[in-house]
Structure formats: structure tokens, C-alpha cells
Design a protein around this motif. Structure first.
Motif, mmCIF file in Angstrom:
data_model
loop_
_atom_site.group_PDB
_atom_site.id
_atom_site.type_symbol
_atom_site.label_atom_id
_atom_site.label_comp_id
_atom_site.label_asym_id
_atom_site.label_seq_id
_atom_site.Cartn_x
_atom_site.Cartn_y
_atom_site.Cartn_z
ATOM 1 N N LEU A 172 0.831 -1.208 0.000
ATOM 2 C CA LEU A 172 0.000 0.000 0.000
ATOM 3 C C LEU A 172 0.865 1.258 0.000
ATOM 4 C CD1 LEU A 172 -2.701 -1.185 2.546
ATOM 5 C CD2 LEU A 172 -3.057 -0.794 0.101
ATOM 6 N N ALA A 173 1.907 1.257 0.808
ATOM 7 C CA ALA A 173 2.816 2.408 0.828
ATOM 8 C C ALA A 173 3.517 2.568 -0.518
ATOM 9 C CB ALA A 173 3.826 2.259 1.954
ATOM 10 N N ASP A 174 3.941 1.451 -1.096
ATOM 11 C CA ASP A 174 4.621 1.509 -2.390
ATOM 12 C C ASP A 174 3.695 2.010 -3.497
ATOM 13 O OD1 ASP A 174 6.927 0.579 -1.224
ATOM 14 O OD2 ASP A 174 6.696 -1.492 -1.894
ATOM 15 N N ALA A 175 2.383 1.834 -3.313
ATOM 16 C CA ALA A 175 1.417 2.308 -4.310
ATOM 17 C C ALA A 175 1.168 3.807 -4.202
ATOM 18 C CB ALA A 175 0.096 1.560 -4.159
ATOM 19 N N GLY A 176 1.777 4.445 -3.213
ATOM 20 C CA GLY A 176 1.696 5.895 -3.110
ATOM 21 C C GLY A 176 0.714 6.423 -2.084
ATOM 22 N N LEU A 177 0.126 5.556 -1.280
ATOM 23 C CA LEU A 177 -0.800 6.031 -0.265
ATOM 24 C C LEU A 177 -0.033 6.755 0.840
ATOM 25 C CD1 LEU A 177 -3.022 2.919 -0.423
ATOM 26 C CD2 LEU A 177 -3.911 5.253 -0.608
ATOM 27 N N PRO A 178 -0.430 7.972 1.181
ATOM 28 C CA PRO A 178 0.354 8.766 2.139
ATOM 29 C C PRO A 178 0.088 8.428 3.596
ATOM 30 C CG PRO A 178 -1.507 10.042 1.374
ATOM 31 C CD PRO A 178 -1.545 8.743 0.607
ATOM 32 N N VAL A 179 -1.074 7.815 3.869
ATOM 33 C CA VAL A 179 -1.438 7.424 5.229
ATOM 34 C C VAL A 179 -1.979 6.003 5.173
ATOM 35 C CG1 VAL A 179 -2.747 7.990 7.304
ATOM 36 C CG2 VAL A 179 -2.121 9.812 5.706
ATOM 37 N N VAL A 180 -1.381 5.114 5.959
ATOM 38 C CA VAL A 180 -1.811 3.712 5.980
ATOM 39 C C VAL A 180 -2.055 3.323 7.432
ATOM 40 C CG1 VAL A 180 -1.314 1.355 5.283
ATOM 41 C CG2 VAL A 180 -0.390 3.261 3.943
ATOM 42 N N GLU A 181 -3.313 3.293 7.811
ATOM 43 C CA GLU A 181 -3.637 2.936 9.198
ATOM 44 C C GLU A 181 -3.294 1.468 9.416
ATOM 45 O OE1 GLU A 181 -6.797 5.082 11.477
ATOM 46 O OE2 GLU A 181 -7.791 3.160 11.176
ATOM 47 N N THR A 182 -2.429 1.225 10.382
ATOM 48 C CA THR A 182 -1.692 -0.029 10.428
ATOM 49 C C THR A 182 -2.362 -1.131 11.234
ATOM 50 O OG1 THR A 182 0.333 1.249 10.194
ATOM 51 C CG2 THR A 182 0.572 -1.001 10.989
ATOM 52 N N THR A 183 -2.806 -0.802 12.443
ATOM 53 C CA THR A 183 -3.360 -1.838 13.323
ATOM 54 C C THR A 183 -4.041 -1.154 14.493
ATOM 55 O OG1 THR A 183 -2.824 -3.892 14.521
ATOM 56 C CG2 THR A 183 -1.222 -2.085 14.665
ATOM 57 N N SER A 184 -4.374 -1.939 15.508
ATOM 58 C CA SER A 184 -5.048 -1.408 16.685
ATOM 59 C C SER A 184 -4.526 -2.106 17.926
ATOM 60 C CB SER A 184 -6.562 -1.620 16.568
ATOM 61 O OG SER A 184 -7.222 -1.222 17.743
ATOM 62 N N PHE A 185 -4.323 -1.333 18.991
ATOM 63 C CA PHE A 185 -3.880 -1.900 20.257
ATOM 64 C C PHE A 185 -5.067 -2.188 21.177
ATOM 65 C CE2 PHE A 185 0.404 0.037 19.357
ATOM 66 C CZ PHE A 185 1.076 -1.171 19.293
ATOM 67 N N VAL A 186 -6.100 -2.785 20.621
ATOM 68 C CA VAL A 186 -7.229 -3.212 21.441
ATOM 69 C C VAL A 186 -6.889 -4.545 22.098
ATOM 70 C CG1 VAL A 186 -8.940 -2.035 20.019
ATOM 71 C CG2 VAL A 186 -8.304 -4.388 19.475
ATOM 72 N N ARG A 187 -7.668 -4.903 23.115
ATOM 73 C CA ARG A 187 -7.427 -6.178 23.789
ATOM 74 C C ARG A 187 -7.726 -7.327 22.829
ATOM 75 N NH1 ARG A 187 -10.583 -5.605 29.447
ATOM 76 N NH2 ARG A 187 -10.154 -7.859 29.447
ATOM 77 N N PRO A 188 -6.875 -8.360 22.797
ATOM 78 C CA PRO A 188 -7.017 -9.456 21.830
ATOM 79 C C PRO A 188 -8.384 -10.117 21.850
ATOM 80 C CG PRO A 188 -4.899 -9.590 22.931
ATOM 81 C CD PRO A 188 -5.673 -8.503 23.634
ATOM 82 N N GLU A 189 -9.012 -10.207 23.019
ATOM 83 C CA GLU A 189 -10.315 -10.867 23.077
ATOM 84 C C GLU A 189 -11.408 -10.020 22.427
ATOM 85 O OE1 GLU A 189 -9.631 -9.200 27.344
ATOM 86 O OE2 GLU A 189 -8.446 -9.936 25.630
ATOM 87 N N TRP A 190 -11.169 -8.715 22.280
ATOM 88 C CA TRP A 190 -12.141 -7.858 21.609
ATOM 89 C C TRP A 190 -12.034 -7.978 20.091
ATOM 90 C CZ3 TRP A 190 -11.511 -2.599 24.671
ATOM 91 C CH2 TRP A 190 -11.980 -2.783 25.988
ATOM 92 N N VAL A 191 -10.816 -7.891 19.587
ATOM 93 C CA VAL A 191 -10.593 -7.994 18.132
ATOM 94 C C VAL A 191 -9.409 -8.927 17.909
ATOM 95 C CG1 VAL A 191 -10.229 -6.728 15.973
ATOM 96 C CG2 VAL A 191 -11.401 -5.595 17.874
ATOM 97 N N PRO A 192 -9.648 -10.233 17.926
ATOM 98 C CA PRO A 192 -8.541 -11.195 17.788
ATOM 99 C C PRO A 192 -7.797 -11.074 16.464
ATOM 100 C CG PRO A 192 -10.685 -12.295 17.648
ATOM 101 C CD PRO A 192 -10.945 -10.907 18.117
ATOM 102 N N GLN A 193 -8.463 -10.515 15.448
ATOM 103 C CA GLN A 193 -7.808 -10.368 14.149
ATOM 104 C C GLN A 193 -6.606 -9.425 14.198
ATOM 105 O OE1 GLN A 193 -10.993 -10.039 14.850
ATOM 106 N NE2 GLN A 193 -12.294 -11.131 13.400
ATOM 107 N N LEU A 194 -6.555 -8.573 15.226
ATOM 108 C CA LEU A 194 -5.452 -7.615 15.342
ATOM 109 C C LEU A 194 -4.610 -7.856 16.584
ATOM 110 C CD1 LEU A 194 -7.307 -4.338 14.248
ATOM 111 C CD2 LEU A 194 -6.053 -5.968 12.829
#
Length: 308
Positions: free
Chosen positions: A45-67
Motif C-alpha cells: 500500500l505504501a509503495d502504491a503511493g498512499l500517504p497514510v496507511v492505518e496499520t493496526t489497533s492496540f485493542v485487547r485481543p479478546e475484543w478484536v482477535p484479528q489484530l
């Protein structure tokens, strides 16, 4: 490629695309995407020229296990010069982790409605600010840029239509505590262009500069691009989008995918608005990610250009 129109009146000359696919897109997947795939996704995504790439979330794993692998992803990220990599921070502990990871941009996720705040944060509408205030103020003191998301800004699946003045009140409280920018979210995709214009003009009428506003649309009713155009006409120049149209909201089951970044880029090119993104590289990235997810991208532009 899109045919460029004559220079349109009343539209920004350039738009910053705030890419949310790696965070808002992948958090809604039923399975967990491997960290190494997420890292390559970020690099592409960065290489494609996007200036802002929201990366992840520091939520508790049991809330959003995907992150749950946020730390691993940030450790493996090769940061590209000139690209911002925000992370979502829900509380003080999340901010500690963000600071330890060396991030320079964070976001907090507020709601415009009582019911969704209860379901998402286990707090009332007013109580959420007591949680965010020390996080935002400390982050600002550490030199971080802070974005405030306002979810359910147009409609709520439990409460129905949301009062415009209530949304503006929530937004002003976030700005007053130190947020640099507001992202106004149509979490369940019910907004229409007239509603969008009314809300944005109410913000500006309340003294909030349009340069501090961003928009975040979901395409549940097929209105995301029309709503984006309405926002551009008011002067908004930061638009959230998700590569390939990934995403939704794990706490609002009626929320479908985000505005696809490719669809946004196609429209911006047709309007003659600068955006800095390599559309071909972006389409290739979304096709690549669709292969990892095991399903085609819902983006109309990806389907058209990639022959899906």
C-alpha cells in the motif's frame, strides 16, 4: 483510464487518502490473516503511493482477535519515508504500547450515540470522554498526532437517525481535548449526500475548520461515492477508504464494506483532483489480498481493471 473533466468549481485541488484497509478492513475478517501477510500488505500500500496507511489497533485481543498481532506487525514494518502509519489506541495501556512501538500517529474511536458507546466501550456517551481525555492529552504532550473517529454519525442500528447537533457536540469535545482531526463515520452506511452536506456545514457553522474534518463512508446502500462527492463539495480534503473495499465494523452487524480505495481514486482522477496513488499497483495489491482471503474484491474498479 478515467476521462478527466474540466477543472470543477468548489472542489479541493488535492485529496489525502487515509487508507484504513489493514486496520478497519482486516478487523472484520472471520479468520486471522497471518502477520507476514499484513506486513506485506502494508508495504504494498505504501509503495502504491498512499500517504497514510492505518496499520493496526492496540485493542485487547479478546475484543478484536484479528489484530492481536499488532506488536509483531509493527516490529516487522519497514516504514517508508513520507508515509504515516497511525494505530488505533483505545485507552492508556494502548498508548503505552504505541509509544513503545515508536508510532507518531494515533487515533481514538468515539461514538455519537449512547447505545453504541455502551456496546463498543462499555461506557456511556459522556463517560467515553473521561477515558479518552488523558490519552489524547498525553499523546499530544509526547508529540504524537491524534485523530478522533466519530462512529454512528449519521445513523445507529439501535437508535435510528442521529441528531446532527449531537454529532457536532461529540466532535467539538474531541477537538477541545486535543484531537488534530475528526473522521466522521457513517458506520452503517445510511447517509445520503444531503445529510452529509448538512452535517459538515453544521460543523463549519460551529467554528470547526473544514480542514480538520475527514469522512469515512460505508457502502451499505451504495451511497459511499455520492457521499464522498458531497463532502468534497463542502471542502473536505481527507477521505478514508479501504483497499479493495475491505471492512465493516465487528460491533455493528449491519455494517458492510468501506468505500473501496480504487473506486475513490477512479472518481478523483475523473474530477482532476490530485491524490498521488498508482491505481494499477493498488489494484494488483487488492487482487493479491483477495487471493489470501479466498474471495474476490467487491470493488467495482478492481473488478473492471483486473477482469474479475
Amino acid at each position: 483510464m478515467a476521462v478527466t473533466s474540466p477543472e470543477p468549481e468548489g472542489l479541493p485541488a488535492s485529496v489525502t487518502i487515509w487508507e484504513v484497509g489493514p486496520r478497519d478492513g482486516l478487523q472484520n475478517e472471520s479468520g486471522v490473516v497471518p502477520a507476514e501477510v499484513k506486513i506485506e500488505f502494508l508495504h504494498r500500500l505504501a509503495d502504491a503511493g498512499l500517504p497514510v496507511v492505518e496499520t493496526t489497533s492496540f485493542v485487547r485481543p479478546e475484543w478484536v482477535p484479528q489484530l492481536a498481532d499488532a506488536g509483531v506487525v509493527l516490529d516487522g514494518l519497514r516504514r517508508r519515508d513520507g508515509v504515516r502509519y497511525p494505530v488505533l489506541v483505545p485507552n492508556a495501556r494502548g498508548l503505552d504500547r504505541a509509544l513503545d512501538a515508536g508510532v507518531s500517529d494515533i487515533a481514538v474511536f468515539a461514538s455519537a450515540t449512547e447505545t453504541f458507546t455502551r456496546r463498543n466501550l462499555n461506557r456511556g456517551l459522556d463517560e467515553q470522554f473521561a477515558m479518552f481525555d488523558p490519552v489524547v492529552r498525553r499523546a499530544g504532550g509526547e508529540g504524537l498526532r491524534v485523530r478522533g473517529y466519530i462512529s454512528m454519525a449519521f445513523g445507529d442500528p439501535w437508535e435510528g437517525p442521529v441528531d446532527v447537533d449531537q454529532v457536532v457536540s461529540v466532535g467539538k469535545r474531541l477537538l477541545d481535548m486535543g484531537c488534530d482531526q475528526l473522521s466522521i463515520g457513517d458506520t452503517i452506511g445510511v447517509a445520503t449526500p444531503g445529510h452529509v452536506e448538512t452535517l459538515l456545514r453544521t460543523f463549519t457553522g460551529a467554528g470547526v475548520g473544514v480542514e480538520r474534518l475527514a469522512v469515512h463512508f460505508h457502502d451499505t446502500y451504495g451511497q459511499a461515492l455520492a457521499n464522498t462527492y458531497a463532502a468534497l463539495r463542502v471542502g473536505v480534503s481527507t477521505v478514508d477508504a479501504s483497499a479493495g473495499g475491505l471492512g465493516g465494523c465487528p460491533y455493528a452487524k449491519s455494517a458492510t464494506g468501506n468505500l473501496a480505495t480504487e473506486d475513490l481514486v477512479w472518481m478523483l482522477e475523473g474530477l482532476g483532483i490530485e491524490h498521488g496513488v498508482d491505481l494499477e499497483a493498488l489494484v494488483e495489491t487488492s487482487v493479491w489480498m483477495a487471493g489470501h482471503l479466498g474471495r474476490p474484491s467487491p470493488s467495482r474498479v478492481v473488478k473492471a481493471l483486473a477482469g474479475q
